[in-house]
Design a protein around this motif. Structure first.
Motif, mmCIF file in Angstrom:
data_model
loop_
_atom_site.group_PDB
_atom_site.id
_atom_site.type_symbol
_atom_site.label_atom_id
_atom_site.label_comp_id
_atom_site.label_asym_id
_atom_site.label_seq_id
_atom_site.Cartn_x
_atom_site.Cartn_y
_atom_site.Cartn_z
ATOM 1 N N HIS A 33 48.670 39.482 36.392
ATOM 2 C CA HIS A 33 47.404 39.477 37.142
ATOM 3 C C HIS A 33 47.657 39.225 38.630
ATOM 4 O O HIS A 33 46.942 39.744 39.477
ATOM 5 C CB HIS A 33 46.443 38.422 36.578
ATOM 6 N N ARG A 47 48.169 42.252 40.937
ATOM 7 C CA ARG A 47 46.966 42.883 41.490
ATOM 8 C C ARG A 47 46.577 42.251 42.831
ATOM 9 O O ARG A 47 46.143 42.931 43.751
ATOM 10 C CB ARG A 47 45.812 42.732 40.492
ATOM 11 N N ARG A 48 46.763 40.919 42.940
ATOM 12 C CA ARG A 48 46.431 40.217 44.198
ATOM 13 C C ARG A 48 47.408 40.623 45.308
ATOM 14 O O ARG A 48 47.005 40.779 46.455
ATOM 15 C CB ARG A 48 46.486 38.700 44.009
ATOM 16 N N ASP A 93 49.007 43.468 45.453
ATOM 17 C CA ASP A 93 48.643 44.850 45.812
ATOM 18 C C ASP A 93 47.407 44.868 46.709
ATOM 19 O O ASP A 93 47.315 45.675 47.632
ATOM 20 C CB ASP A 93 48.340 45.671 44.547
ATOM 21 N N GLU A 94 46.458 43.994 46.405
ATOM 22 C CA GLU A 94 45.205 43.963 47.176
ATOM 23 C C GLU A 94 45.499 43.752 48.658
ATOM 24 O O GLU A 94 44.957 44.439 49.516
ATOM 25 C CB GLU A 94 44.315 42.822 46.647
ATOM 26 N N SER A 150 46.446 40.780 29.301
ATOM 27 C CA SER A 150 46.784 41.942 30.129
ATOM 28 C C SER A 150 47.052 43.142 29.250
ATOM 29 O O SER A 150 47.499 42.993 28.108
ATOM 30 C CB SER A 150 48.063 41.686 30.934
ATOM 31 N N ASN A 198 48.134 46.169 31.190
ATOM 32 C CA ASN A 198 48.716 47.128 32.138
ATOM 33 C C ASN A 198 50.228 46.933 32.289
ATOM 34 O O ASN A 198 50.756 46.975 33.385
ATOM 35 C CB ASN A 198 48.023 47.027 33.494
#
Lengths: 341, 264
Positions: free
Chosen positions: A101, A104-105, A107-108, A151, A153
């Protein structure tokens, strides 16, 4: 598809994957812990399945795979500026659901907040993820409350059955044949996910920025020693500082690097001429806490903290981030009643 | 692959204007979009980068007014004044000229805070028909600290200029006192519709805004520009984040209705 593999078969698959990928996983460094006779679990390069630590939490996260602690951006000679060569091969990162998870942060910030980051993107494109099944939470984990405990992914999941064989759920179409050929059995595999944690956190539903005025932050002026270990162990902290240098044996050549930075450590907000924002440790604690459970969500729509609990594991002052979050409700009441008076 | 945003470009130094011993304006060749209030990262290989506001914009040229206060700017003053500079940018939102068109405008700037508003003041000084009166209150610590004195002399006939120093005896047109002391005396026809811009050290900004509000300015008609340590300029390094905004992406210019909610 799900597969059961013997250790030897699993090693064979990992060996094939390592032709194109650096395998980066939590490893045991015997005797490397902070206290005598303790081991250190942290990320490193592995070659075989039994090197992957499946039953303990790593002190630091996987994030250095994507964001090296020190990363050279340019090499300088007298008139020339050269980018470091791109990574020769990709990375296969073994991580738990909370850390996946956290990706994702990262990547953000590095791909979507403003322009894409060239250096992050070029390693991120070559990075794949293997999920470590997580049957039971560790003491300081609170991933369930942060909704980071499950998760789907991942490229494949990995955990051991009761006979020390490996159970794999492969979701990457290009790797299915690899596992299929090595498997001793094909079966349905669902990776283990934590369903409950011993540590619980509750973020006030009506949290607002006014909580910055609460008295609770002042406590951390004394308790926190602004060492920044919470930031450096956090899988979602992304800040860095530019750092230029020239080589001592040849001042005409040098490089520009970026190095991890911490909003808790002195110097983070210093501006030219001596200005500094948030000089007090408690203000920094407030800034960090609200980023993790409020400000980030205001901007991106979901919470930043993934509840891995590493900040609580590494704090030399035994400050619990989970406890700080749980005090916000009371702090909010205090601020509201002060305003009413 | 995305463009490497960290790759700086070379800009030729056309002229160096020496305001004080430690404050120079570097006039650089630059073609491309840029607005007053935006900033560039001045990038000196082996020494580092520093975010610097654009202090002037002319066709084919930009001005960067730089104070010599650190490692990067020291090297710049010592070795780059007559050469070429590496830059990245422009970054940030900058001032939107349309926000002020057709209105009475008061600009309050302290010290190097004059830099980010200089392009805007220059624009309206040259196009006085676009605003219903422009007042610039520019404050400096001492007469020796005054930047852009030649501009003030030029502007004195075109706009309502209040040049002030905190202490000491200033040159012609110069008064003595803090910028905030001049706010009550502003000759504004309709304060509730007038616009104001405040840029400068945090304490000056706080008291100037208090003064403007007391004089009848509306919060939504006040704009501020924030100074922060911006290592990257592109929303990555985190140094300039306040609450849920990144000063380098969402600022440095903020309407006060948003600016007042930002707690460092």
């Amino acid at each position: 598809m799900g597969y059961r593999l013997t250790k030897e078969a699993c090693d064979g698959v990992l060996q094939k994957l390592s032709l194109n990928h650096t395998l980066f996983a939590p490893k045991r460094f015997t005797g490397g812990g902070p206290f005598s006779g303790t081991d250190l679990i942290r990320y490193g390069k592995i070659a075989s399945a039994d090197e992957i630590v499946l039953d303990a939490k790593s002190a630091h996260s996987f994030k250095e795979a994507l964001l090296p602690i020190t990363e050279t951006l340019f090499y300088f000679t007298e008139e020339q500026m050269k980018e470091p060569d791109p990574p020769a091969q990709g990375v296969l990162v073994f991580l738990r659901s909370c850390d996946l998870h956290a990706v994702r942060r990262l990547d953000e910030i590095y791909l979507r907040n403003g322009a894409e980051d060239y250096y992050y993107k070029r390693i991120r494109e070559k990075t794949r993820f293997a999920l470590i099944g997580c049957p039971t939470a560790f003491d300081t984990c609170f991933c369930v409350d942060m909704v980071a405990n499950r998760s789907d992914n991942y490229d494949f999941s990995i955990e051991q059955d009761e006979n020390a064989n490996y159970l794999i759920d492969c979701r990457a179409a290009d790797w299915a044949a690899l596992f299929e050929a090595a498997a001793s059995q094909t079966l349905a595999v669902e990776p283990s996910f934590v369903a409950a944690t011993p540590t619980r956190v509750g973020i006030p539903a009506l949290l607002d920025a006014g909580v910055a005025a609460a008295a609770m932050w002042d406590q951390y002026d004394g308790r926190c020693i602004k060492c920044g270990r919470c930031n450096f162990s956090c899988p979602t902290c992304t800040c860095y500082t530019m750092q230029d240098l020239f080589y001592t044996d040849n001042g005409k050549a040098g490089e520009r690097r970026r190095v991890w930075a911490s909003c808790m450590v002195d110097g983070f907000t210093d501006v030219a001429g001596g200005g500094c924002y948030r000089p007090k440790n408690g203000q920094r604690m407030r800034f960090k806490t609200l980023h993790k459970v409020f400000d980030y969500k205001q901007r991106f729509g979901y919470q930043m903290c993934v509840g891995c609990g590493r900040c609580d594991d590494v704090c030399p002052e035994y400050i619990s981030f989970a406890r700080i979050v749980n005090r916000l409700e009371e702090a909010l009441r205090e601020v509201k009643s002060d305003a009413a008076e | 692959m995305p463009r490497n945003e960290y790759q700086p470009f070379l800009a030729t130094v056309k002229e160096v204007i020496r305001h004080t011993d430690i404050e120079y304006t570097f006039r650089l060749a630059y073609e491309g979009p840029v607005k007053p209030g935006q900033f560039f990262e001045v990038s000196i290989p082996k020494f580092g980068e520093a975010p610097i506001s654009v202090s002037g914009i002319e066709p084919g040229l930009i001005d960067l007014t730089i104070r010599r206060v650190g490692r990067v700017t020291n090297e710049l003053f010592e070795h780059y004044a007559d050469r070429k500079l590496f830059l990245r940018g422009p970054y940030g939102n900058g001032f939107n000229v349309d926000d002020y068109r057709g209105r009475e405008l008061v600009v309050i700037a302290g010290g190097t805070g004059v830099s980010p508003v200089r392009g805007l003041v220059e624009h309206f000084a040259n196009h006085p028909e676009e605003v219903r009166g422009l007042t610039l209150v520019a404050g400096f610590k001492s007469p020796q600290d005054i930047l852009f004195y030649n501009d003030f002399s030029r502007w004195a006939t075109k706009i309502n200029l209040i040049l002030t120093v905190d202490a000491g005896e200033g040159p012609a047109h110069c008064q003595v006192g803090l910028v905030t002391e001049h706010i009550p005396q502003l000759k504004i026809q309709d304060a509730s519709n007038a616009a104001a811009i405040v840029v400068g050290p945090p304490v000056m900004m706080r008291f100037a805004i208090q003064g403007l509000l007391a004089a009848g300015f509306a919060e939504h008609n006040i704009w501020i520009s924030q100074e922060r340590k911006m290592c990257c300029g592109i929303g990555k390094c985190g140094h300039c984040r306040i609450n849920d905004v990144y000063v380098c992406l969402n600022g440095p210019v903020f309407n006060y209705t948003q600016g007042k909610t930002l707690v460092d």
